[in-house]
Design a protein around this motif. Structure first.
Motif, PDB file in Angstrom:
ATOM      1  N   LYS A 135       0.789  -1.314   0.092  1.00 16.38           N
ATOM      2  CA  LYS A 135      -0.017   0.016  -0.079  1.00 16.38           C
ATOM      3  C   LYS A 135       0.827   1.093  -0.042  1.00 16.38           C
ATOM      4  CE  LYS A 135      -2.038  -1.156   3.939  1.00 16.38           C
ATOM      5  NZ  LYS A 135      -1.775  -2.498   3.952  1.00 16.38           N
ATOM      6  N   THR A 136       1.778   1.165   0.880  1.00 16.15           N
ATOM      7  CA  THR A 136       2.523   2.494   1.084  1.00 16.15           C
ATOM      8  C   THR A 136       3.389   2.522  -0.252  1.00 16.15           C
ATOM      9  OG1 THR A 136       2.744   2.157   3.368  1.00 16.15           O
ATOM     10  CG2 THR A 136       4.217   3.769   2.482  1.00 16.15           C
ATOM     11  N   SER A 137       4.040   1.386  -0.602  1.00 15.27           N
ATOM     12  CA  SER A 137       4.758   1.754  -1.832  1.00 15.27           C
ATOM     13  C   SER A 137       3.788   2.300  -2.907  1.00 15.27           C
ATOM     14  CB  SER A 137       5.349   0.177  -2.473  1.00 15.27           C
ATOM     15  OG  SER A 137       5.784  -0.413  -1.389  1.00 15.27           O
TER      16      SER A 137
ATOM     17  N   VAL B 172      -3.228   9.904   2.103  1.00 16.27           N
ATOM     18  CA  VAL B 172      -3.277   9.674   3.493  1.00 16.27           C
ATOM     19  C   VAL B 172      -3.089   8.139   3.735  1.00 16.27           C
ATOM     20  CG1 VAL B 172      -4.722   9.701   5.525  1.00 16.27           C
ATOM     21  CG2 VAL B 172      -5.407  11.202   3.611  1.00 16.27           C
ATOM     22  N   ASP B 173      -1.856   7.773   4.043  1.00 12.28           N
ATOM     23  CA  ASP B 173      -1.593   6.552   4.640  1.00 12.28           C
ATOM     24  C   ASP B 173      -2.224   5.931   5.907  1.00 12.28           C
ATOM     25  OD1 ASP B 173      -0.288   3.998   4.216  1.00 12.28           O
ATOM     26  OD2 ASP B 173       1.452   4.726   4.527  1.00 12.28           O
ATOM     27  N   GLU B 174      -2.410   4.773   6.190  1.00 15.84           N
ATOM     28  CA  GLU B 174      -2.700   4.437   7.609  1.00 15.84           C
ATOM     29  C   GLU B 174      -4.068   5.070   7.786  1.00 15.84           C
ATOM     30  OE1 GLU B 174      -1.213   1.925   8.950  1.00 15.84           O
ATOM     31  OE2 GLU B 174       0.835   2.251   8.386  1.00 15.84           O
ATOM     32  N   TYR B 175      -5.029   5.216   6.897  1.00 17.46           N
ATOM     33  CA  TYR B 175      -6.187   6.011   7.026  1.00 17.46           C
ATOM     34  C   TYR B 175      -7.161   5.405   8.172  1.00 17.46           C
ATOM     35  CZ  TYR B 175     -10.121   8.810   5.601  1.00 17.46           C
ATOM     36  OH  TYR B 175     -11.438   9.545   5.381  1.00 17.46           O
TER      37      TYR B 175
ATOM     38  N   LYS C 225       4.182   0.175  13.661  1.00 16.44           N
ATOM     39  CA  LYS C 225       3.204   0.053  12.475  1.00 16.44           C
ATOM     40  C   LYS C 225       3.761   0.479  11.367  1.00 16.44           C
ATOM     41  CE  LYS C 225      -0.201   3.559  12.391  1.00 16.44           C
ATOM     42  NZ  LYS C 225      -1.581   4.067  12.433  1.00 16.44           N
ATOM     43  N   GLY C 226       3.607  -0.048  10.010  1.00 16.14           N
ATOM     44  CA  GLY C 226       4.064   0.168   8.992  1.00 16.14           C
ATOM     45  C   GLY C 226       5.655  -0.248   8.597  1.00 16.14           C
ATOM     46  N   LEU C 227       6.432  -0.727   9.542  1.00 19.81           N
ATOM     47  CA  LEU C 227       7.750  -1.073   9.431  1.00 19.81           C
ATOM     48  C   LEU C 227       7.867  -2.565   9.429  1.00 19.81           C
ATOM     49  CD1 LEU C 227       9.346   0.853  12.586  1.00 19.81           C
ATOM     50  CD2 LEU C 227       8.888   1.540  10.361  1.00 19.81           C
TER      51      LEU C 227
HETATM   52 MG    MG Z   1       2.389   0.811   4.996  1.00 19.31          MG
END
Ligand code: MG
Ligand code: ATP
Length: 745
Positions: free
Chosen positions: A32-34, A217-220, A558-560
């Motif tokens: 998602k982030t990528s 927006v990431d991690e919405y 989170k996210g890592l």
């Molecule tokens: Mg992510």
């Protein structure tokens, strides 16, 4: 467009979507982030969108930094783009438009520790029993109100004014008044005030709507009501909003995150394009399957399942330890073992439920000489000496800050006792001015004892001087100047104890923090620096380049992602925590946290628990976590769950450092790199300790000088207290002669 070739078809479809709302709803590690960073690159490179018109927002500074780095990698080169956290974005907006907010432009940000100090004094002033109304409890109600935009008056209207609510109302009102008077905002204010600013000022809102044509927006899933309103207001004009998230990873409901924001996105924004990503690129098969076997027990979730074409890999390793020391030794031992197979230390993360668990791991890792970093909240900034010097710096920025002045008025000792201070505060309040202004009145100072009067005069004069010159000084110069001229450093030196020596080292270490920021941005102003420090979330000390094991809470992970992840403390009462049992969705939220933790692992995942655990000074037998029960047993390797092991097995492999007293000396718990840092800085500091207050007695017109912030310049004129210099870089500046960081060339 080579960079897009690496994406799978769904990711690519999302990355090249230009106009209209889009929702990327997908599980952990699915890119998602990528995808979002690729979309930013695509908009800039192929669609000719200006970076100026893009706004990407996320939750931690670390995540924002990583996003920025990834985008810059893709487009080659640095761009001045708004890729920020909610807090820092709002802070920028508020700072720029301070005149419309009712705050003075030098307003400061109170962190949770400051908030606690304020709330405690409000509770005390209202003669409220802090056992019945603990500060943390009252603060959580206030925070909850602010997230929903509920003022103290609204609170009363909504909840009525029975005994309890009347008290909450009183404290909430008093708390708000103190912040306002001190020209300070807390974290919740940053979002709330920005939304208010937008709602009350059409022109300002229009400006930002025009600027941010593309919002991401990431991690919405973790946005709360106020963040949602902020984003919605901004997106209203162009409707180009892309949000990404995963309902299974919503872990901030206790702080107001509302999962409905993501589940109802399609209703909020008509004609939303919805993208689902189903391939996980992060974790080996067994890890992914195990994480699913846990999260499947949540009832309120959208059904989705990820797949991976990675190998199955190792099973999940489970170890039931005798006690928490044994648990930590096991983890340190495994890190040593895997590290010797060429896995660098930075590939390991220990993710625990609460910060208090970290100490045992620090001890065990130190005993094996394994480098580690604890990302322990604001712990570093909570040290007394750092808080003190920060209070001085805040006063220089904003003299209205009574909280900071109260903190340092007698640091170092100036003969101002509690009673005198209380009188001064009452006086300031009667005069309806800040404590600083009251103390600047010589008539009042004369009424103090002669020692106190002298001390106060000196202190006020130093702070005023730096305050007047703050824009002409580098942050490091202000820092040095304050340490020396307030007598703070000297006082520590005179004490000459092990403790004061330690404090001096910490202060030197703090200087390296300032240097780091100044290296990044040579024009760094005091207010920018204070903002950076204020906004430091725990995750921000994480430097991926550093070869050290990382210790942090599950929430901050989170996210890592990490090759090897340890999840210790898998026990009912710890994880899930007891409090979870009291709330309706408590266990489901803890389970999502468990899912977040497990899906951080790329190659190996360990879970451990301890049969006996000492926590908060109490030793108890524990029960294994219910999440372990839910885990698909065929994916677990190690101690059979709910079966006791023979103690003798545990002695295998412990080579050294095992004795109880082997590592009881607190000195060796210190992270190694910290000591290194201090030594370097001491060496640097001693040769040129600071260049403020240098002797300029023989300075004359026409002299060439060098200024630490503005570079070379020519002296135009000077009198006893000031000197005017024409700088090549910034033109003519009038500087205070006593503290100007200039040297004759
Ligand atoms: Mg992510
Ligand atoms: P989380 O839910 O934890 O935030 P995420 O969905 O944001 O995860 P990313 O962090 O973007 O996932 O990606 C996870 C990992 O997968 C990263 O290492 C990323 O580089 C890799 N990855 C993503 N997409 C692809 C792809 N198409 N091919 C190969 N690797 C990929």
């Amino acid at each position: 467009m080579d960079y897009l070739d690496k994406l799978n078809p769904q990711q690519k479809e999302a990355a090249i979507h230009k106009n209209g709302p889009m929702l990327i709803l997908a599980g952990a590690g699915s890119g998602k982030t990528s995808t979002m960073t690729h979309r930013i690159a695509y908009l800039i490179k192929e669609e000719g969108v200006s970076p100026y018109n893009i706004f990407a927002v996320t939750f931690t500074n670390k995540a924002a930094q990583e996003m920025r780095d990834r985008v810059e990698d893709l487009i080659g080169g640095g761009l001045n783009m708004w890729i920020l956290t909610f807090h820092s974005a709002c802070l920028r907006i508020l700072r720029k438009n301070a005149e419309y907010t009712g705050y003075n432009k030098d307003f400061i940000v109170y962190d949770p520790t400051d908030q606690k100090v304020v709330i405690k004094s409000c509770i005390k002033e209202h003669n409220v029993d802090d056992k019945k109304f603990p500060p943390a409890y009252v603060l959580s109600i206030i925070s909850d109100c602010k997230e929903k935009g509920i003022s103290p008056q609204d609170y009363s209207k909504i909840n009525g004014s029975d005994f309890k609510n009347k008290i909450i109302y009183d404290i909430y009102s008093a708390y708000s008044a103190v912040l306002k008077k001190n020209n300070a905002m807390d974290f919740d204010d940053l979002i709330l005030r920005t939304v208010e600013l937008f709602e009350k000022n059409d022109e300002i809102l229009t400006y930002y709507q025009q600027k941010f044509r593309y919002i991401m927006v990431d991690e919405y899933q973790d946005t709360n009501l106020m963040q949602y309103r902020f984003v919605k207001l901004l997106a209203k004009e162009h409707n180009n909003i892309c949000v990404v998230g995963d309902d299974d990873q919503c872990i901030y409901q206790w702080r107001g995150a509302d999962i409905r924001n993501i589940l109802e996105f399609e209703k909020d924004f008509k004609n939303t394009k919805v993208i689902k990503l189903e391939q996980n690129y992060r974790s080996h098969g067994n890890i992914l399957a195990a994480a699913h076997s846990v999260i499947e027990n949540n009832k309120g979730r959208k059904h989705k399942k990820l797949w991976t074409d990675k190998e199955k890999g190792e099973k999940i390793k489970y170890y039931r330890a005798d006690n928490e020391k044994d648990e930590a030794r096991y983890i340190a031992q495994e890190i040593d073992r895997l590290n010797s197979r060429e896995l660098p230390y930075c590939g390991f993360a220990v993710l625990y439920r609460t910060n208090v668990q970290s100490r045992t791991f620090e001890e065990a890792l130190s005993a094996r000489e394994i480098p580690y970093r604890v990302l322990g909240g604001t712990r570093y900034y909570d040290r007394k000496e750092i808080k003190d010097i920060m209070a001085y710096m805040r006063l220089v920025q904003n003299t209205a800050d009574d909280l900071s002045l109260t903190r340092i008025i007698n640091e170092p000792k100036r003969g101002i006792g509690e009673k005198t201070l209380e009188k001064l505060r009452v006086l300031a309040s009667v005069r309806n001015e800040s404590l600083f202004d009251t103390l600047s009145d010589d008539e009042i100072v004369e009424g103090l004892s002669s020692k106190a009067a002298e001390g106060v005069r000196e202190m006020i004069s130093v702070i005023s001087q730096f305050s007047g010159e703050k824009d002409n000084l580098r942050v490091s110069d202000i820092y040095d100047g304050l340490l020396v001229q307030t007598g703070y450093l000297k006082n520590l030196e005179l004490q000459n104890t092990v403790e004061s020596e330690g404090r001096i080292e910490n202060l030197l270490e703090f200087k390296s923090v300032i240097f780091d920021y100044e290296n990044e941005d040579p024009k760094l102003s005091l207010s920018e620096f204070m903002e950076k420090v204020a906004l430091l979330a725990e995750i921000d000390n994480h430097d991926a380049g550093e070869n050290a094991v990382v210790l942090m809470t599950l929430h901050s992970a989170k996210g890592l992602e990490f090759p090897v992840v340890f999840m210790p403390g898998m026990e009912d009462g710890l994880f899930p925590g007891w409090r979870a049992f009291e709330k309706p969705d408590g266990i489901e939220e803890e389970r999502r946290l468990c899912y977040v933790g497990m899906t951080r692992a790329m190659q190996r995942l360990y879970m451990t628990s301890a049969e006996l655990r000492t926590l908060y000074g109490k030793t108890d037998y524990t029960k294994e976590s219910q999440f372990l029960k839910e885990l698909d047993k065929s994916l677990i390797d190690g101690d059979a769950i709910y079966e006791k092991k023979h103690t003798s097995d545990r002695n295998l492999g412990w080579s050294q450092g095992g004795g109880n007293d082997g590592y009881s000396n607190p000195e060796i718990f210190r992270p190694f790199e910290q000591l290194k840092y201090i030594k370097q800085n001491r060496a640097a500091g001693s040769s040129n300790s600071n260049n403020t207050g240098s002797d300029l007695s023989d300075l004359k017109e026409g002299d060439k000088v060098i200024h630490s912030k503005f570079g070379e310049g020519l002296v135009l004129s000077l009198d006893r207290s000031t000197v005017s210099v024409a700088f090549d870089s910034v033109g003519v500046k009038k500087l205070a002669r006593d503290i100007a960081p200039i040297k004759k060339v």
